[in-house]
Scaffold this active site. Sequence first.
Site, PDB file in Angstrom:
ATOM      1  N   ASP A 204       0.843  -1.204   0.000  1.00 55.29           N
ATOM      2  CA  ASP A 204       0.000   0.000   0.000  1.00 55.29           C
ATOM      3  C   ASP A 204       0.873   1.247   0.000  1.00 55.29           C
ATOM      4  O   ASP A 204       2.102   1.160  -0.066  1.00 55.29           O
ATOM      5  CB  ASP A 204      -0.937  -0.006   1.212  1.00 55.29           C
ATOM      6  CG  ASP A 204      -0.190   0.226   2.526  1.00 55.29           C
ATOM      7  OD1 ASP A 204       1.064   0.234   2.519  1.00 55.29           O
ATOM      8  OD2 ASP A 204      -0.857   0.406   3.549  1.00 55.29           O
ATOM      9  N   ASP A 206       1.407   4.676   2.300  1.00 56.32           N
ATOM     10  CA  ASP A 206       1.078   5.309   3.578  1.00 56.32           C
ATOM     11  C   ASP A 206       1.526   6.766   3.535  1.00 56.32           C
ATOM     12  O   ASP A 206       2.694   7.041   3.256  1.00 56.32           O
ATOM     13  CB  ASP A 206       1.807   4.593   4.718  1.00 56.32           C
ATOM     14  CG  ASP A 206       1.570   3.092   4.727  1.00 56.32           C
ATOM     15  OD1 ASP A 206       0.470   2.688   5.104  1.00 56.32           O
ATOM     16  OD2 ASP A 206       2.490   2.335   4.324  1.00 56.32           O
ATOM     17  N   ASP A 363      -3.309   4.584   2.663  1.00 58.86           N
ATOM     18  CA  ASP A 363      -3.615   5.010   4.030  1.00 58.86           C
ATOM     19  C   ASP A 363      -3.246   6.483   4.164  1.00 58.86           C
ATOM     20  O   ASP A 363      -2.105   6.860   3.900  1.00 58.86           O
ATOM     21  CB  ASP A 363      -2.786   4.217   5.058  1.00 58.86           C
ATOM     22  CG  ASP A 363      -3.203   2.756   5.167  1.00 58.86           C
ATOM     23  OD1 ASP A 363      -4.324   2.434   4.712  1.00 58.86           O
ATOM     24  OD2 ASP A 363      -2.427   1.964   5.711  1.00 58.86           O
TER      25      ASP A 363
HETATM   26  P1  GTP Z   1       4.030  -2.613   3.063  1.00 57.13           P
HETATM   27  O1  GTP Z   1       2.873  -1.697   3.044  1.00 57.13           O
HETATM   28  O2  GTP Z   1       3.636  -4.032   2.862  1.00 57.13           O
HETATM   29  O3  GTP Z   1       5.125  -2.202   2.151  1.00 57.13           O
HETATM   30  O4  GTP Z   1       4.682  -2.559   4.539  1.00 57.13           O
HETATM   31  P2  GTP Z   1       4.544  -1.396   5.590  1.00 57.13           P
HETATM   32  O5  GTP Z   1       5.665  -1.523   6.535  1.00 57.13           O
HETATM   33  O6  GTP Z   1       4.366  -0.086   4.924  1.00 57.13           O
HETATM   34  O7  GTP Z   1       3.244  -1.835   6.395  1.00 57.13           O
HETATM   35  P3  GTP Z   1       1.865  -1.068   6.664  1.00 57.13           P
HETATM   36  O8  GTP Z   1       1.467  -0.235   5.521  1.00 57.13           O
HETATM   37  O9  GTP Z   1       0.914  -2.106   7.137  1.00 57.13           O
HETATM   38  O10 GTP Z   1       2.146  -0.151   7.928  1.00 57.13           O
HETATM   39  C1  GTP Z   1       3.065   0.901   7.938  1.00 57.13           C
HETATM   40  C2  GTP Z   1       3.541   1.150   9.339  1.00 57.13           C
HETATM   41  O11 GTP Z   1       2.543   1.821  10.084  1.00 57.13           O
HETATM   42  C3  GTP Z   1       3.829  -0.158  10.087  1.00 57.13           C
HETATM   43  O12 GTP Z   1       5.047  -0.025  10.748  1.00 57.13           O
HETATM   44  C4  GTP Z   1       2.709  -0.246  11.105  1.00 57.13           C
HETATM   45  O13 GTP Z   1       3.139  -0.898  12.267  1.00 57.13           O
HETATM   46  C5  GTP Z   1       2.444   1.223  11.363  1.00 57.13           C
HETATM   47  N1  GTP Z   1       1.141   1.565  11.941  1.00 57.13           N
HETATM   48  C6  GTP Z   1       0.971   2.457  12.933  1.00 57.13           C
HETATM   49  N2  GTP Z   1      -0.306   2.587  13.265  1.00 57.13           N
HETATM   50  C7  GTP Z   1      -0.994   1.769  12.479  1.00 57.13           C
HETATM   51  C8  GTP Z   1      -2.397   1.477  12.354  1.00 57.13           C
HETATM   52  O14 GTP Z   1      -3.259   2.006  13.059  1.00 57.13           O
HETATM   53  N3  GTP Z   1      -2.732   0.583  11.408  1.00 57.13           N
HETATM   54  C9  GTP Z   1      -1.775  -0.003  10.618  1.00 57.13           C
HETATM   55  N4  GTP Z   1      -2.158  -0.873   9.689  1.00 57.13           N
HETATM   56  N5  GTP Z   1      -0.465   0.258  10.716  1.00 57.13           N
HETATM   57  C10 GTP Z   1      -0.078   1.134  11.636  1.00 57.13           C
HETATM   58 MN    MN Z   2       2.619   0.296   3.780  1.00 60.64          MN
HETATM   59 MN    MN Z   3      -0.518   0.835   5.483  1.00 56.47          MN
END
Ligand code: GTP
Ligand code: MN
Ligand code: MN
Length: 439
Positions: A204, A206, A363
Amino acid sequence: GNDSNRRNPFILPEYACQRATCLKHYNHKFTRALEILQNHAELRDNEHDSSRALAFRRASCVLKSLPFPLTSMSQLKKLTNIGDHCKRVIQEILEDGECSEVTKLQDDWFHKMVVFTSIFGIGSATAKKWIEKGWSTIKEAQEGHISSDWRVKWAFHSDLNTPVKLQEAQYIQQIVRKEAETILPGIILQITGGFRRGKEEGHDIDILMTHPEDGKEVGFLARLLHRLQNKGIILCGNLEKSTYSDDMLTLDSKLSAKGQLDHFEKWLGIIKIPQSCSETPARDDSGSLSNIGSCDHKGINSVAHPTSNTASEQPLNYQPFNLHESFEDLESKAKKQKLGTENELSPMELAKLDRNWIARRVDLIVSPYNQYFYALVGWTGNKQFNRDIRTYAQKELGMKLSSHGLYDLNKNCALPARSEKEVFENLKLQYLEPWERNC
Ligand code: GTP
Ligand code: MN
Ligand code: MN
């Protein structure tokens, strides 16, 4: 040989937040195996007991920090977080090149679980039920779920399972920035998550946002979404209001609602972006930004959004779910292409349809400025880094760390931060760059 003796025994700090953990390291063949064990434990065990899974992850994380390839068991002597089970796995890989337990784990059941849990919104509990019903493919699950809600989900399943590229993240950031700055000049906008940690692909996008003037961020997200909706790029999403109150700084995070990691106002949704933007780098001019508009010109998403006009200046007109509209566009286009066919199109057929956009998970998170740098650390992650640094704060310092701040439980006071470096200083840690937080 001599080299390994010199490194024997090697010492690393106990917590991952006390050492750098990068995407590239020397021990992938071990960490891959340990993370399969972790993954399997997560899928098999009760969702509320992740202790087995986390033990595998912590061991893997230690090996990622080792500044050399592991060649003998003696090098592990002084390392913490590697239990007997993990040692057996590592030893077998050292001796045979692979671990039989890990090979056996990757059976039919595991593969089905991986496939089913890759569906947006499907957790291990549902996946298990599907397997009990005898389903083993996406197609079977699709045939078992044909309500309109589900048809919509299936139509975007293959999009959402195609990894998001860094370029796409930057493209979305540009679109969001342009709209955000119009609504709220001076807004600070940062890609977080995996892309900030140096990953080239992710599941995704963020984006964390704040404004240096206190209170300016209130009501901003709904207005932003309203504008993005008027551009016709929102497929669906859910706007969550902030549930933050100051006592949350001290509360145990485990007490918060299931699955909720923080209390910021946020939008978790699906946006469509031009397929071309992962091929050609996005340019920072309006020509490139109007790419999205060209989706409409080609008639793929020609349904006008009824709220579009000057209403963008009014605060709240954001309608959370217009996914069905976009879906109906898809269907009607499909029917035109298949002129004369009265048969219903399968979700697979719909997904493969010739269209010039792709659905992406996004997000959007809004933080007040006085919590921003803690939010930045929290939303940069990764997840394992967050677990580790929060445990470290609690156990070693008697402090409660969250994405909202840091609270000293002994002195009963919050410790503010005006930069990410100050977050680390407050925690008595050496600063780690985002790409050193890939635990
Ligand atoms: P990919 O999206 O798969 O590339 O990995 P990512 O590390 O970006 O994971 P993700 O998008 O699920 O989350 C990004 C970071 O936000 C992670 O370190 C989560 O632990 C953190 N995070 C903090 N608060 C939240 C929350 O409320 N929901 C989610 N899903 N993640 C959160
Ligand atoms: Mn992510
Ligand atoms: Mn995310």
